[in-house]
Design a protein around this motif. Structure first.
Motif, PDB file in Angstrom:
ATOM      1  N   LYS A  96      13.088  -1.823  -7.960  1.00  5.98           N
ATOM      2  CA  LYS A  96      12.602  -0.811  -8.895  1.00  5.98           C
ATOM      3  C   LYS A  96      11.107  -0.931  -9.124  1.00  5.98           C
ATOM      4  N   GLU A  97      10.662  -2.183  -9.141  1.00  4.82           N
ATOM      5  CA  GLU A  97       9.235  -2.415  -9.398  1.00  4.82           C
ATOM      6  C   GLU A  97       8.357  -1.802  -8.318  1.00  4.82           C
ATOM      7  N   ALA A  98       8.944  -1.657  -7.132  1.00  3.27           N
ATOM      8  CA  ALA A  98       8.132  -1.211  -6.000  1.00  3.27           C
ATOM      9  C   ALA A  98       7.479   0.140  -6.262  1.00  3.27           C
ATOM     10  N   PHE A  99       8.059   0.925  -7.155  1.00  2.49           N
ATOM     11  CA  PHE A  99       7.473   2.232  -7.427  1.00  2.49           C
ATOM     12  C   PHE A  99       6.764   2.303  -8.774  1.00  2.49           C
ATOM     13  N   ALA A 156      12.783   5.564  -7.333  1.00  4.96           N
ATOM     14  CA  ALA A 156      13.694   4.439  -7.130  1.00  4.96           C
ATOM     15  C   ALA A 156      15.123   4.926  -6.912  1.00  4.96           C
ATOM     16  N   THR A 157      15.497   6.022  -7.600  1.00  3.27           N
ATOM     17  CA  THR A 157      16.835   6.579  -7.410  1.00  3.27           C
ATOM     18  C   THR A 157      17.033   7.000  -5.963  1.00  3.27           C
ATOM     19  N   LEU A 158      16.031   7.666  -5.418  1.00  2.00           N
ATOM     20  CA  LEU A 158      16.086   8.066  -4.010  1.00  2.00           C
ATOM     21  C   LEU A 158      16.213   6.843  -3.116  1.00  2.00           C
ATOM     22  N   SER A 159      15.421   5.854  -3.435  1.00  2.00           N
ATOM     23  CA  SER A 159      15.373   4.650  -2.621  1.00  2.00           C
ATOM     24  C   SER A 159      16.708   3.906  -2.676  1.00  2.00           C
ATOM     25  N   VAL A 194      12.967  10.640 -17.989  1.00  2.00           N
ATOM     26  CA  VAL A 194      12.953   9.737 -16.840  1.00  2.00           C
ATOM     27  C   VAL A 194      11.532   9.667 -16.293  1.00  2.00           C
ATOM     28  N   GLN A 195      11.181   8.466 -15.856  1.00  2.00           N
ATOM     29  CA  GLN A 195       9.831   8.301 -15.322  1.00  2.00           C
ATOM     30  C   GLN A 195       9.814   8.624 -13.834  1.00  2.00           C
ATOM     31  N   LEU A 196       8.658   8.970 -13.352  1.00  2.00           N
ATOM     32  CA  LEU A 196       8.500   9.293 -11.941  1.00  2.00           C
ATOM     33  C   LEU A 196       8.950   8.130 -11.055  1.00  2.00           C
ATOM     34  N   SER A 197       8.617   6.928 -11.502  1.00  2.00           N
ATOM     35  CA  SER A 197       8.983   5.753 -10.699  1.00  2.00           C
ATOM     36  C   SER A 197      10.496   5.642 -10.583  1.00  2.00           C
ATOM     37  N   PRO A 234       0.351  -0.194   1.364  1.00  2.00           N
ATOM     38  CA  PRO A 234       0.930   0.236   0.095  1.00  2.00           C
ATOM     39  C   PRO A 234      -0.136   0.972  -0.700  1.00  2.00           C
ATOM     40  N   LEU A 235       0.278   1.874  -1.559  1.00  3.57           N
ATOM     41  CA  LEU A 235      -0.683   2.595  -2.387  1.00  3.57           C
ATOM     42  C   LEU A 235      -1.217   1.696  -3.476  1.00  3.57           C
ATOM     43  N   ALA A 236      -0.336   0.848  -3.953  1.00  3.85           N
ATOM     44  CA  ALA A 236      -0.716   0.044  -5.106  1.00  3.85           C
ATOM     45  C   ALA A 236      -0.095  -1.325  -4.966  1.00  3.85           C
ATOM     46  N   ILE A 237      -0.623  -2.258  -5.711  1.00  5.91           N
ATOM     47  CA  ILE A 237      -0.151  -3.633  -5.616  1.00  5.91           C
ATOM     48  C   ILE A 237      -0.221  -4.222  -7.031  1.00  5.91           C
ATOM     49  N   ASN A 238       0.601  -5.210  -7.281  1.00  2.00           N
ATOM     50  CA  ASN A 238       0.570  -5.839  -8.606  1.00  2.00           C
ATOM     51  C   ASN A 238      -0.583  -6.827  -8.721  1.00  2.00           C
ATOM     52  N   ARG A 239      -1.393  -6.631  -9.740  1.00  3.86           N
ATOM     53  CA  ARG A 239      -2.550  -7.503  -9.942  1.00  3.86           C
ATOM     54  C   ARG A 239      -2.370  -8.235 -11.263  1.00  3.86           C
ATOM     55  N   PHE A 240      -2.801  -9.466 -11.274  1.00  2.42           N
ATOM     56  CA  PHE A 240      -2.664 -10.283 -12.471  1.00  2.42           C
ATOM     57  C   PHE A 240      -3.911 -10.113 -13.326  1.00  2.42           C
ATOM     58  N   VAL A 241      -3.784  -9.364 -14.397  1.00  3.91           N
ATOM     59  CA  VAL A 241      -4.923  -9.161 -15.284  1.00  3.91           C
ATOM     60  C   VAL A 241      -4.511  -9.496 -16.707  1.00  3.91           C
ATOM     61  N   LYS A 242      -5.298 -10.295 -17.355  1.00  3.98           N
ATOM     62  CA  LYS A 242      -5.064 -10.644 -18.761  1.00  3.98           C
ATOM     63  C   LYS A 242      -3.612 -11.045 -18.996  1.00  3.98           C
TER      64      LYS A 242
END
Lengths: 800, 53
Positions: A66-69, A146-149, A139-142, A306-314
């Motif tokens: 789920k996080e992937a989106f 994720a439902t499709l996925s 419902v959120q876009l993500s 990937p379009l986006a990636i998880n970044r560690f901020v604060k």
């Protein structure tokens, strides 16, 4: 009752793949947990009709997350993806390459049963798009993505894709064609009395018919045919005469002359010829404009990344668009995700699959503190990385800063049709001037009429039709044989190719399914034990070996241990199995140091080794032999462990280059071109993208057209690579057909000109000559192409 | 002779009407996807759920 294939081959109820260790649910076999989960989801939502529409319709589901989106909910990403947004209603178009059958359409249009917040979903099968309308309040876009996925239809999201641009152009062409066709038909009807020579019976009626013709041709000139005038004007300004210049001159001459005749009541005009001409020309354009909507030819690296990636901020992980990554950012990459930027590894180790970058299919082990290049795919548990370079400057993506990606390909190639048009235009102008002067001297009252007549018949309609119909037909022939070209012009370039450059991994060899052979002797029982042990390990080589062994064992292993970098061991049935490197198993046989070997010992006795090497595509060698009149070379990103086997494939004159970086490949093509060669590059990976772009024709090889291919001029299915020489021959044959078409068209033009110059070009003669020349050229081109293609391709079927 | 003119005008205006209908249908996107609707009409709603369309 459930139909289950009897025998050892169990097919997954969901996706139809062979199940090696089936999972059972409701008496239905599944190949993996992914497929089983999808079935459970569908079953609980009463959506099992999915399975009745088509057999085994599903897609193999990888691990979904789920996080992937999650990044889709970031405000500026969301804005780019979504088509329409309001607090209670939003619509979005997803590109879903996995759409392949009726069941897919059915399931995707019933998404509202899976999630009530999805209001409506509609599939466009040809373009593989799903149009989803949902309530963003609930419902959120993500979650929608994720439902499709979750049900196996992972959407491919690309921020730059401007979907819908292509069909728009096509639509307008069809409208123009419709109007031209309509007017042409009616003008012909109104010209019938003229054809039959009834013109003096009722003068008033004739005048009415003339005026009707005139009003019908106005939209043809100003709407349907105006593109030619505009294009001619543009090329005239650029001082580059193309085929549109003589066409536009002819159209204008026809229209003005006819208008003059009708307004002054001196004659019926040539409007039937004029409208017919525009109609035929547009048909040619439409025929040539065949496109493969579901294939993309212009992808760059951004479609892979990937379009986006998880970044560690604060102290928290937040998704960020990869272009906003900066040096020093800490990011987390999950299993099967692509590393977005050159970075160093923080965790102890990771397996990276560099097949995009180097073409090498075997994953590489990277240790803590080592550099990981952008474009590598992580295999295994998630890892943390520190970014070293921005995405756009990384090792791989800097390839796209090369000039090859900036220049416009049109300018470097002189099309046959345009060089023919140039000569043609000058000849016609010369004839026009000579006749004009002749008539000025002998009969000045006729001089304008004769001049317009010359320009009218000189209009190279048939000439302009020869290319679209020859190349358009050939494009379709290629398409039927799984070579999909970006447009018809590529065929012309293909015909002039004299050098063919191959990439190795994935092109000459099957990239993903290496050949695994055991050198030595093992009983099936022992093989089963080895499969058991290797299936415990996640090491890529273990996975490959486990997959290659078909025998399964029901026993259990004790004392299983994995020694990093050495191998694995375990006890089955009291026997100690060791699988791994030569030193680990105690082997003294020094196997060929090149290539990959995995040794097996049982109770300290070495039984032999698994030889893992990539297999060459079938019939490749015979194809190369038939290509012997061309220069061939091989470029590989791998080390030269395969040099021996490649040397056997290629002839001695071919150059085989190994350890080539993506930049090296591009430069090699450039160097060939500087030597005056016309280069055809055949490759598959992102690492070939530069070479594909730089080459005169770049063809990407793929084993599945749904999979990403780099920017290229054509896409060829891997199993048809052995027909490459036939394709080249067909391309050359189509040049010959085209030139014959030109000859036919010149022949008609010469006849028509002889009428025009002598002042005998009546509307009736024009109305007969023009369609005949067009139709004969069109008929000749289409028939000749299909005839030659059938003969050539039959030969190849007998050969292979 | 006047009758033929009237007939021509009538037939022409009907033809133009059809052209206009084609123009409209093309513009409104009815030919964008020629495959999916043919399949969609075969799907049955099992429980007679009103499909929102």
């Amino acid at each position: 009752m459930v139909e289950v294939e009897v025998g050892s081959e169990l097919k997954c109820y969901h996706c139809g793949q062979t199940c090696e260790e089936p999972l059972w649910l409701n008496d239905k076999p599944f190949c993996c947990y992914g497929c089983k989960t999808v079935f459970e989801i569908l079953d609980s939502n009463d959506l099992c009709e999915y399975y009745t529409l088509d057999r085994n319709p599903g897609n193999t589901v990888g691990a979904t997350n789920k996080e992937a989106f999650a990044y889709l909910d970031e405000k500026n990403i969301r804005k780019k993806v979504i088509d329409f947004d309001s607090p209670t209603f939003a619509s979005v178009k997803f590109y879903v390459p996995a759409i392949h059958c009726i069941s897919c359409i059915w399931l995707l249009e019933n998404l509202h049963k899976l999630n009530p917040a999805i209001l409506k979903s509609q599939v466009n099968f040809a373009r593989k798009l799903v149009d989803v309308e949902f309530d963003p309040g609930q419902v959120q876009l993500s979650t929608v993505a994720a439902t499709l996925s979750e049900v196996g239809y992972t959407p491919q999201i690309n921020l730059d894709a401007d979907q819908g641009a292509k069909p728009q152009v096509n639509k307008q062409l069809i409208l123009k064609l419709a109007i031209a066709g309509f007017c042409f038909g009616n003008v012909m009807l109104f010209s019938f009395p003229e054809y039959l020579g009834l013109d003096h019976s009722d003068h008033n009626l004739m005048r009415i018919f003339s005026w009707l013709n005139f009003s019908l041709s106005i939209p043809v000139f100003f709407y349907s045919g105006f593109g030619y005038v505009r294009s001619a004007w543009r090329s005239f300004k650029d001082k580059q005469i193309n085929i549109d210049v003589p066409i536009a001159a002819g159209l204008i001459a026809l229209f003005l002359r006819s208008s003059y005749d009708i307004i002054t009541a001196t004659g019926p005009g040539y409007l039937d010829s004029f409208t017919g001409l525009v109609f035929f020309l547009l048909i040619g354009r439409w025929f040539q404009g065949k496109t493969y909507e579901s294939l993309a030819f212009d992808r760059d690296f951004t479609s892979y990344f990937p379009l986006a990636i998880n970044r560690f901020v604060k102290n928290e992980w937040k998704p960020v668009v990869i272009y906003d990554l900066n040096r020093g950012d800490q990011i987390r990459v999950r299993n099967m995700e692509i590393i977005p930027a050159d970075s160093t590894l923080l965790d102890a180790f990771a397996y990276i699959d560099y097949s995009f970058v180097t073409g090498e299919a075997k994953p590489v082990k990277v240790l803590q503190g080592e550099l990981v290049y952008a474009g590598g795919r992580l295999i295994g548990t998630p890892v943390n990385l520190v970014v070293e370079k921005k995405t756009s400057q990384s090792h791989l993506t800097s390839l796209w800063n090369n000039d090859a990606f900036k220049k416009i390909s049109e300018s470097k190639y002189q099309k046959i049709i345009d060089s023919a048009a140039r000569r043609f235009t000058w000849v016609v102008l010369a004839i026009a001037v000579v006749t004009f002067i002749y008539w000025k001297v002998y009969d000045p009252s006729q001089m304008w009429l004769v001049l317009t007549a010359v320009l009218m018949v000189a209009c190279p309609c048939a000439l302009a039709l020869a290319a679209p119909f020859t190349f358009g037909s050939m494009l379709r022939v290629f398409g039927r044989n799984n070579l999909y070209l970006k447009n018809a012009d590529i065929i012309e370039k293909l015909a002039s190719v004299d050098t063919v450059v191959f990439d190795k991994t994935g092109t000459v060899t099957h990239g993903r399914t290496p050949e695994i052979k055991f050198e030595g002797h093992l009983t099936p029982l022992q093989l089963g034990h080895i499969k058991l042990l290797t299936s415990y390990s996640t090491h890529p080589l273990s996975v490959l070996i486990a997959k290659s062994i078909k025998v399964t064992s029901t026993e259990t292993a004790e004392d299983f241990k994995e020694f990093s970098g050495k191998g694995i061991q375990g006890i089955i049935h009291g026997q100690r199995y060791k699988i791994g490197s030569a030193s680990f198993t105690g082997s003294i046989t020094q196997a060929n140091p090149l290539g990959t070997h995995v040794f097996v010992s049982i109770d300290n006795e070495v039984y032999g080794y698994f030889n893992i090497k990539s297999s060459v595509r079938p019939n490749f060698k015979t194809m190369l032999e038939r290509l012997s009149d061309k220069n061939t070379s091989l470029l590989s990103g791998d080390n030269d462990s395969d040099r021996g086997s490649m040397q056997k494939l290629f002839n001695t004159a071919s150059s085989l280059l190994f350890n080539q970086s993506p930049h090296d490949k591009l430069r090699y093509i450039e160097q060939l071109q500087r030597e005056g060669k016309k280069v055809l590059m055949i490759g598959d990976g992102l690492n070939d993208a530069g070479a594909l772009k730089q080459s005169d024709v770049g063809i990407a090889i793929t084993d599945d057209t749904g999979v990403f291919t780099p920017a290229c001029d054509g896409i060829l299915l891997g199993e048809k690579l052995h027909m490459l020489d036939q394709y080249l021959e067909l391309a050359r044959a189509s040049s010959v057909i085209l030139k014959t078409g030109f000859a036919i068209s010149f022949f008609y033009n010469a006849i028509a000109l002889s009428f025009a110059v002598t002042g005998y070009l009546t509307p009736l003669v024009a109305a007969i000559l023009m369609p005949i020349s067009s139709i004969s050229v069109v008929g000749f081109s289409s028939v000749a192409v299909n005839f030659i293609a059938k003969r050539k391709l039959k030969n190849i079927k007998n050969l292979s | 002779m006047g009758i033929i003119v009237i007939l021509i005008l009538i037939s022409l205006s009907i033809a133009i009407l059809f052209l206009a209908i084609f123009y409209w249908s093309m513009k409104s996107g009815q030919y964008d996807d020629t495959y999916t609707p043919s399949v969609r009409m075969l799907f049955e709603d099992k429980k007679k759920e009103a499909k929102d369309k």
